[in-house]
Design a protein around this motif. Structure first.
Motif, short mmCIF file in Angstrom:
data_model
loop_
_atom_site.label_atom_id
_atom_site.label_comp_id
_atom_site.label_asym_id
_atom_site.label_seq_id
_atom_site.Cartn_x
_atom_site.Cartn_y
_atom_site.Cartn_z
N ILE A 1 45.34 48.20 4.14
CA ILE A 1 46.27 47.72 5.17
C ILE A 1 45.58 47.69 6.53
CG2 ILE A 1 48.34 48.35 6.49
CD1 ILE A 1 49.58 49.30 3.87
N LEU A 2 44.86 48.77 6.86
CA LEU A 2 44.18 48.81 8.15
C LEU A 2 43.12 47.72 8.26
CD1 LEU A 2 43.76 52.67 8.62
CD2 LEU A 2 45.23 51.14 9.94
N ALA A 3 42.42 47.45 7.16
CA ALA A 3 41.43 46.37 7.17
C ALA A 3 42.09 45.02 7.40
CB ALA A 3 40.66 46.37 5.86
N SER A 4 43.20 44.78 6.72
CA SER A 4 43.89 43.51 6.83
C SER A 4 44.44 43.30 8.24
CB SER A 4 45.03 43.46 5.81
OG SER A 4 45.63 42.19 5.76
N VAL A 5 45.03 44.33 8.81
CA VAL A 5 45.61 44.22 10.16
C VAL A 5 44.52 44.03 11.21
CG1 VAL A 5 46.86 45.50 11.94
CG2 VAL A 5 47.69 45.52 9.59
N SER A 6 43.45 44.79 11.12
CA SER A 6 42.39 44.67 12.14
C SER A 6 41.71 43.30 12.07
CB SER A 6 41.36 45.79 11.96
OG SER A 6 40.80 45.77 10.67
N ALA A 7 41.56 42.74 10.86
CA ALA A 7 40.98 41.40 10.74
C ALA A 7 41.90 40.35 11.34
CB ALA A 7 40.71 41.07 9.26
N ALA A 8 43.22 40.54 11.15
CA ALA A 8 44.18 39.61 11.74
C ALA A 8 44.11 39.65 13.27
CB ALA A 8 45.60 39.94 11.26
N PHE A 9 43.95 40.83 13.83
CA PHE A 9 43.83 40.95 15.29
C PHE A 9 42.60 40.19 15.80
CE2 PHE A 9 46.40 45.10 15.34
CZ PHE A 9 47.54 44.41 15.73
N LEU B 1 37.10 49.72 10.13
CA LEU B 1 35.80 49.15 10.47
C LEU B 1 35.51 47.91 9.61
CD1 LEU B 1 33.24 49.48 12.16
CD2 LEU B 1 32.34 51.00 10.39
N SER B 2 35.87 47.98 8.34
CA SER B 2 35.67 46.84 7.44
C SER B 2 36.44 45.62 7.93
CB SER B 2 36.12 47.21 6.01
OG SER B 2 36.21 46.07 5.19
N GLY B 3 37.68 45.83 8.38
CA GLY B 3 38.47 44.71 8.88
C GLY B 3 37.86 44.08 10.11
N LEU B 4 37.36 44.90 11.02
CA LEU B 4 36.75 44.35 12.24
C LEU B 4 35.49 43.56 11.91
CD1 LEU B 4 37.14 47.48 14.58
CD2 LEU B 4 38.49 45.36 14.62
N VAL B 5 34.66 44.10 11.01
CA VAL B 5 33.43 43.40 10.63
C VAL B 5 33.76 42.10 9.90
CG1 VAL B 5 31.39 43.53 9.15
CG2 VAL B 5 32.05 45.50 10.53
N THR B 6 34.69 42.18 8.95
CA THR B 6 35.06 40.98 8.20
C THR B 6 35.68 39.93 9.10
OG1 THR B 6 35.42 42.27 6.19
CG2 THR B 6 36.47 40.10 6.29
N GLY B 7 36.56 40.35 10.03
CA GLY B 7 37.16 39.40 10.96
C GLY B 7 36.10 38.65 11.75
N GLY B 8 35.08 39.36 12.21
CA GLY B 8 34.00 38.71 12.94
C GLY B 8 33.21 37.76 12.07
N VAL B 9 32.94 38.15 10.82
CA VAL B 9 32.20 37.28 9.90
C VAL B 9 32.99 36.01 9.60
CG1 VAL B 9 31.31 37.10 7.54
CG2 VAL B 9 30.90 39.17 8.86
N ILE B 10 34.29 36.14 9.38
CA ILE B 10 35.12 34.97 9.07
C ILE B 10 35.21 34.04 10.27
CG2 ILE B 10 37.40 34.20 8.31
CD1 ILE B 10 35.61 35.76 6.26
N LEU B 11 35.22 34.58 11.47
CA LEU B 11 35.20 33.72 12.66
C LEU B 11 33.93 32.87 12.69
CD1 LEU B 11 36.49 35.93 15.64
CD2 LEU B 11 37.61 33.97 14.57
N VAL B 12 32.79 33.49 12.43
CA VAL B 12 31.53 32.76 12.41
C VAL B 12 31.56 31.69 11.32
CG1 VAL B 12 29.04 32.95 12.05
CG2 VAL B 12 30.24 34.69 13.37
N SER C 1 43.58 37.77 5.15
CA SER C 1 44.35 37.95 6.37
C SER C 1 43.77 37.12 7.51
CB SER C 1 44.36 39.44 6.76
OG SER C 1 45.00 39.64 7.99
N ALA C 2 42.45 37.11 7.63
CA ALA C 2 41.81 36.35 8.71
C ALA C 2 41.90 34.85 8.47
CB ALA C 2 40.35 36.77 8.83
N SER C 3 41.94 34.41 7.22
CA SER C 3 41.97 32.98 6.91
C SER C 3 43.34 32.37 7.18
CB SER C 3 41.58 32.76 5.44
OG SER C 3 40.26 33.16 5.20
N PHE C 4 44.41 33.08 6.83
CA PHE C 4 45.76 32.54 6.95
C PHE C 4 46.59 33.20 8.05
CE2 PHE C 4 44.84 31.71 2.38
CZ PHE C 4 44.98 30.34 2.40
N CYS D 1 38.97 46.23 0.72
CA CYS D 1 39.28 46.08 2.14
C CYS D 1 38.74 44.75 2.67
CB CYS D 1 38.67 47.24 2.94
SG CYS D 1 39.47 48.83 2.69
N GLY D 2 37.50 44.41 2.27
CA GLY D 2 36.92 43.15 2.70
C GLY D 2 37.67 41.94 2.18
N CYS D 3 38.15 42.01 0.93
CA CYS D 3 38.94 40.91 0.36
C CYS D 3 40.24 40.73 1.12
CB CYS D 3 39.23 41.18 -1.11
SG CYS D 3 37.78 41.20 -2.18
#
Length: 599
Positions: free
Chosen positions: A217-225, A38-49, A187-190, A180-182
């Motif tokens: 790991i799950l946070a990093s992968v989900s943010a990359a997706f 869940l952290s990865g999905l939320v962080t991925g969305g925040v980094i997109l914004v 992961s989302a940046s690069f 997880c957020g870090c």
């Protein structure tokens, strides 16, 4: 109906309170895994914004036909007057904003996340995230020498921490969520999920744990997706096929490692030395930083902003030697000076920029020395990126993983390991420099505790080891009330005073007193109204102090040291002005737990 509403309310309260209890220990892996995802999905969305907030204004206002690989970073296309005005105007805006904020609200970036982990158990406020978003966008859009990765890490850590706070999780779980957020942010940046994981554990947490790997790991992968869904599967840079042409290049790679180690040490030293101006007004420092940026922006506009367009050109061998060396040195000096003065800029992106340009310049020299055996400029640029990142952050494994994921080429691993290790050793051993983040913390008068004992105590909540066999009882009670209390067979009695719990009493001591006094001989005698004062009877009483349910064992140990209490009662706010006590913890319980885990 009212009864059904009451049922569902009680069920919800039970589920909400049960989940944090399951998270209190180190064995709550399934729950942590879900939260990591869940952290990865939320962080991925925040980094997109966050990325869109940077890319949209730059893409709209900067000149260009949109055909560049990085059209939103072409500051060099601006006219010379605009290049000079833009960073100074941005510094003025940032200076006035930071001047109006309290000192603790000005702190942003990876250093702030590390401070919150070390001193505040990972609690990061929504206000902090909002400020980081504003200043992160402003520094890049106004052409400061900045990156987006530091703000991204702060935002990812903040939103993950807020999620844990909203769920009222124990502090050990909030710390894991921050990691997880870090990882998700890097992961989302690069688009490099492995290096995101290693960065979080090696740079921010400064520890590796088996239980921590899975959720991170799950946070990093989900943010990359999430970011791949918008930006595609390619990494941050367009890297051609790279390989080392000959083993004869090894001596030159060692020379470059030494140069990168020296450059990293100089960078860290400049940032740290600027800390002596921390007592000056923030407005003055940031405006001076903006003024220093003006001549650099006019003469070397490639240093403005993130600069990934220049990095990409360097990797593809499109820039000449003198431009590379001048841009690399200018980026090193201006980033160190402005960040050291208080400009809220990220240093991860500039570190990669410096490594790529200086490494590319060294590659061109190598091509002149051994023209028949030298590898491509892009090969040396990538090695320079890894070496500079590893040396500045003192994170060789994170740098190696980033190098491997960015190139997607296993042939670069061996020379990458060599140059990253040697450059990191030169910086740390030859020049005695610690990680840049630790250096900045030190300049702020802070330290980072990472001893094995402290790390072990931070991973566990007091709820995991507390003794729940307790009963809250008034200090003055009748014999009948005492007998009734003992029928529940509690181990501990929490004695209530006029202002809350005052002492901890073993229940067996009250039972012994009743037996010795002959007060339990017959029911007729027990009905007498004689009162018992639990603070007067012979008993092994312990002074008691409160500790919050979310606290870690480290926080509990700190409470023992500061209050001189002999026991702690674990409490939690369940309603305004109402505290519920869940159990008690003795200092010996903490020592026994650590000894058991260590053995």
């Amino acid at each position: 109906s009212a009864s059904m509403k009451k049922f569902w309310h009680q069920l919800g309260e039970t589920l909400i309170s049960a989940f944090p209890r399951r998270m209190s220990g180190v064995d709550s892996l399934p729950q942590l895994a879900v939260l990591g995802l869940l952290s990865g999905l939320v962080t991925g969305g925040v980094i997109l914004v966050f990325r869109l907030a940077i890319e949209w204004p730059l893409g709209y206002f900067l000149p260009g036909d949109g055909s560049e690989a990085f059209p939103s970073e072409a500051f060099e296309n601006l006219d010379i007057v605009t290049r000079g005005i833009l960073p100074f105007a941005g510094a003025l805006c940032l200076g006035f904003l930071l001047h109006r904020l309290a000192t603790h609200d000005r702190k942003v970036g990876v250093v702030h996340v590390m401070e919150r982990l070390n001193y505040h158990q990972g609690y990061i406020s929504a206000k902090s995230a909002f400020i980081q978003f504003i200043v992160g966008v402003t520094t890049v859009v106004t052409g400061q020498s900045a990156g987006r990765e530091g703000p991204a890490v702060h935002l990812g850590a903040a939103f993950s921490s807020l999620m844990g706070q909203w769920m009222r999780l124990p502090n050990n779980s909030i710390r894991t969520l921050v990691a997880c957020g870090c990882a998700a942010a890097i992961s989302a940046s690069f688009n490099t999920p492995i290096s995101g994981v290693i960065f979080a554990m090696e740079v921010v947490m400064m520890e590796y744990t088996i239980a921590g790997f899975t959720p991170i790991i799950l946070a990093s992968v989900s943010a990359a997706f999430v970011t791949q869904f918008v930006y595609g599967p390619e990494p941050a840079f367009s890297v051609p096929a790279l390989t080392m042409n000959s083993l004869l290049e090894i001596p030159w790679i060692l020379v470059i490692a030494v140069i990168m180690g020296i450059a990293a040490a100089l960078f860290i030293h400049l940032v740290g030395s600027m800390g002596r101006f921390n007592h000056r007004p923030i407005l003055l420092r940031v405006v001076v930083a903006g003024a220093l940026m003006v001549p650099v922006a006019v003469l070397v506009p490639q240093t403005m902003g993130i600069g990934y367009d220049t990095v990409n050109q360097t990797i593809n061998g499109e820039l000449g030697f003198w431009l590379l060396i001048s841009v690399g040195i200018a980026k090193l000096l201006i980033t160190a000076l402005t960040v050291g003065l208080g400009m809220p800029s990220s240093i991860i992106g500039p570190t990669l920029f410096m490594g790529a340009t200086l490494g590319g310049a060294m590659g061109l020299i190598g091509a002149e020395i051994i023209p028949d055996h030298a590898s491509s400029v892009g090969f040396y640029a990538m090695l320079g990126m890894g070496a500079m990142m590893g040396a500045v952050l003192q994170a060789p494994l994170a740098a190696l993983m980033a190098l491997m994921e960015l190139t997607r080429n296993p042939h670069i691993i061996l020379p990458g390991m060599l140059i990253i290790t040697i450059s990191s050793l030169i910086t740390s051993e030859a020049f005695g420099k610690k990680s840049l983040f630790l250096t900045v913390l030190k300049s702020q008068g802070l330290s980072y505790q990472s001893s094995p004992v402290i790390q072990a105590l931070r991973r566990v909540s007091v709820a995991a080891i507390m003794d729940k066999s307790i009963l809250r009882i008034d200090r003055h009670l009748t014999v009948e009330e005492a007998r009734k209390a003992l029928t529940a067979e509690p181990k501990w009695l929490v004695v209530e005073g006029s202002n809350g719990p005052t002492s901890l009493l073993p229940a067996v001591d009250l039972a012994r007193y009743l037996e010795d006094s002959g007060k339990v001989a017959t029911d007729e005698e027990a009905d007498t109204p004689e009162s018992i004062d639990l603070m007067d009877i012979p008993a092994n009483r312990r002074d008691i102090a409160p500790v919050q349910y979310q606290a870690t064992l480290e926080e509990a140990l700190h409470e023992f040291e500061t209050t001189s209490a002999e026991a702690l009662y674990v409490q939690r706010h369940v309603a305004p002005m109402i505290q519920r006590i869940y159990g008690v913890v003795l200092k010996s319980d903490i020592e026994s737990y650590y000894q058991y885990r260590r053995s």
